[in-house]
Design a protein around this motif. Structure first.
Motif, PDB file in Angstrom:
ATOM      1  N   TRP A  54      22.722  -2.292  27.842  1.00 11.60           N
ATOM      2  CA  TRP A  54      23.305  -2.844  26.332  1.00 11.60           C
ATOM      3  C   TRP A  54      24.686  -2.721  26.300  1.00 11.60           C
ATOM      4  O   TRP A  54      25.414  -3.720  25.812  1.00 11.60           O
ATOM      5  CB  TRP A  54      22.613  -2.308  25.268  1.00 11.60           C
ATOM      6  CG  TRP A  54      23.034  -2.524  24.274  1.00 11.60           C
ATOM      7  CD1 TRP A  54      22.649  -3.767  23.367  1.00 11.60           C
ATOM      8  CD2 TRP A  54      24.171  -2.202  23.156  1.00 11.60           C
ATOM      9  NE1 TRP A  54      23.068  -3.858  22.067  1.00 11.60           N
ATOM     10  CE2 TRP A  54      24.174  -2.977  21.869  1.00 11.60           C
ATOM     11  CE3 TRP A  54      25.083  -1.181  23.339  1.00 11.60           C
ATOM     12  CZ2 TRP A  54      25.098  -2.980  21.235  1.00 11.60           C
ATOM     13  CZ3 TRP A  54      25.958  -1.098  22.246  1.00 11.60           C
ATOM     14  CH2 TRP A  54      26.041  -1.633  21.042  1.00 11.60           C
ATOM     15  N   MET A  55      25.348  -1.636  26.633  1.00  6.56           N
ATOM     16  CA  MET A  55      26.742  -1.795  26.525  1.00  6.56           C
ATOM     17  C   MET A  55      27.411  -2.523  27.327  1.00  6.56           C
ATOM     18  O   MET A  55      28.506  -3.203  27.199  1.00  6.56           O
ATOM     19  CB  MET A  55      27.372  -0.012  26.835  1.00  6.56           C
ATOM     20  CG  MET A  55      28.565   0.189  26.576  1.00  6.56           C
ATOM     21  SD  MET A  55      28.741   0.060  24.821  1.00  6.56           S
ATOM     22  CE  MET A  55      30.611   0.440  24.598  1.00  6.56           C
ATOM     23  N   LEU A  57      26.460  -5.310  28.749  1.00  2.00           N
ATOM     24  CA  LEU A  57      26.053  -6.771  28.248  1.00  2.00           C
ATOM     25  C   LEU A  57      27.343  -6.986  27.296  1.00  2.00           C
ATOM     26  O   LEU A  57      27.809  -7.953  27.077  1.00  2.00           O
ATOM     27  CB  LEU A  57      24.997  -6.845  27.919  1.00  2.00           C
ATOM     28  CG  LEU A  57      23.720  -7.049  28.739  1.00  2.00           C
ATOM     29  CD1 LEU A  57      22.410  -6.970  28.159  1.00  2.00           C
ATOM     30  CD2 LEU A  57      23.749  -8.189  29.756  1.00  2.00           C
ATOM     31  N   ARG A  58      27.369  -6.172  26.389  1.00  2.00           N
ATOM     32  CA  ARG A  58      28.077  -6.189  25.252  1.00  2.00           C
ATOM     33  C   ARG A  58      29.582  -6.613  25.417  1.00  2.00           C
ATOM     34  O   ARG A  58      30.408  -6.980  24.854  1.00  2.00           O
ATOM     35  CB  ARG A  58      27.919  -5.382  23.894  1.00  2.00           C
ATOM     36  CG  ARG A  58      26.424  -5.382  23.242  1.00  2.00           C
ATOM     37  CD  ARG A  58      26.096  -7.021  22.939  1.00  2.00           C
ATOM     38  NE  ARG A  58      24.698  -7.020  22.708  1.00  2.00           N
ATOM     39  CZ  ARG A  58      23.664  -7.515  23.460  1.00  2.00           C
ATOM     40  NH1 ARG A  58      23.825  -7.613  24.678  1.00  2.00           N
ATOM     41  NH2 ARG A  58      22.451  -7.762  23.058  1.00  2.00           N
ATOM     42  N   ASP A  59      29.729  -5.229  26.109  1.00  2.00           N
ATOM     43  CA  ASP A  59      31.327  -5.105  26.777  1.00  2.00           C
ATOM     44  C   ASP A  59      31.816  -6.424  27.417  1.00  2.00           C
ATOM     45  O   ASP A  59      32.850  -6.489  27.419  1.00  2.00           O
ATOM     46  CB  ASP A  59      31.636  -3.969  27.564  1.00  2.00           C
ATOM     47  CG  ASP A  59      31.604  -2.771  27.034  1.00  2.00           C
ATOM     48  OD1 ASP A  59      31.803  -2.392  25.710  1.00  2.00           O
ATOM     49  OD2 ASP A  59      31.847  -1.793  27.743  1.00  2.00           O
ATOM     50  N   ASP A  61      30.820  -9.352  26.558  1.00  2.48           N
ATOM     51  CA  ASP A  61      30.436 -10.571  25.777  1.00  2.48           C
ATOM     52  C   ASP A  61      29.332 -11.163  25.898  1.00  2.48           C
ATOM     53  O   ASP A  61      29.419 -12.636  25.808  1.00  2.48           O
ATOM     54  CB  ASP A  61      31.766 -11.347  25.573  1.00  2.48           C
ATOM     55  CG  ASP A  61      33.018 -10.761  25.029  1.00  2.48           C
ATOM     56  OD1 ASP A  61      32.920  -9.842  24.096  1.00  2.48           O
ATOM     57  OD2 ASP A  61      33.925 -11.112  25.397  1.00  2.48           O
ATOM     58  N   PRO A  63      25.734 -11.928  24.836  1.00  4.53           N
ATOM     59  CA  PRO A  63      24.899 -11.552  23.461  1.00  4.53           C
ATOM     60  C   PRO A  63      23.387 -11.567  24.063  1.00  4.53           C
ATOM     61  O   PRO A  63      22.411 -11.637  23.135  1.00  4.53           O
ATOM     62  CB  PRO A  63      25.157 -12.588  22.676  1.00  4.53           C
ATOM     63  CG  PRO A  63      25.426 -13.785  23.432  1.00  4.53           C
ATOM     64  CD  PRO A  63      25.989 -13.301  24.657  1.00  4.53           C
ATOM     65  N   LYS A  65      19.383 -11.217  24.491  1.00  4.26           N
ATOM     66  CA  LYS A  65      18.363 -10.231  23.906  1.00  4.26           C
ATOM     67  C   LYS A  65      17.360  -9.962  25.107  1.00  4.26           C
ATOM     68  O   LYS A  65      16.965 -10.971  25.959  1.00  4.26           O
ATOM     69  CB  LYS A  65      17.685 -10.663  22.860  1.00  4.26           C
ATOM     70  CG  LYS A  65      18.532 -11.130  21.626  1.00  4.26           C
ATOM     71  CD  LYS A  65      19.272 -10.057  20.997  1.00  4.26           C
ATOM     72  CE  LYS A  65      20.082 -10.459  19.718  1.00  4.26           C
ATOM     73  NZ  LYS A  65      20.755  -9.615  19.207  1.00  4.26           N
ATOM     74  N   HIS A  76      19.775  -5.980  19.041  1.00  2.50           N
ATOM     75  CA  HIS A  76      21.155  -5.595  18.624  1.00  2.50           C
ATOM     76  C   HIS A  76      22.139  -6.468  19.762  1.00  2.50           C
ATOM     77  O   HIS A  76      22.220  -6.219  20.785  1.00  2.50           O
ATOM     78  CB  HIS A  76      21.444  -4.191  18.586  1.00  2.50           C
ATOM     79  CG  HIS A  76      20.546  -3.512  17.589  1.00  2.50           C
ATOM     80  ND1 HIS A  76      20.854  -3.491  16.082  1.00  2.50           N
ATOM     81  CD2 HIS A  76      19.561  -2.709  17.579  1.00  2.50           C
ATOM     82  CE1 HIS A  76      20.128  -2.845  15.593  1.00  2.50           C
ATOM     83  NE2 HIS A  76      19.057  -2.328  16.236  1.00  2.50           N
TER      84      HIS A  76
END
Length: 76
Positions: A54-55, A57-59, A61, A63, A65, A76
């Motif tokens: 998850w981190m 992916l988010r780092d 950018d 998004p 799921k 999230h």
């Protein structure tokens, strides 16, 4: 109680004062079991490999799921 559920249950059953369960140890991929355990326990179960994924992916950018991998990746 099924053996997998008993092995996963936190001491004391998790109780209402426990907000989430975190599984530590990257040598054991529990991503799919954590997703199922959320249904058993009625609270978030965060597998460390899912949190790392998850981190990452988010780092970057991203998004996206991911389903069947727990609420962290799904919601999230």
């Amino acid at each position: 109680m099924l053996p997998a559920r008993r092995a996963f249950m936190p001491p004391g059953g998790g109780g209402p004062d426990v907000d989430a369960v975190v599984q530590c140890g990257t040598n054991l991929s529990m991503v799919r079991l954590a997703d199922e355990a959320e249904r058993w326990l009625g609270k978030p179960v965060i597998a460390i490999n899912a949190a790392t994924w998850w981190m990452a992916l988010r780092d970057n950018d991203i998004p996206d799921k991911v389903h069947n991998a727990g609420s962290l990746l799904r919601d999230h």
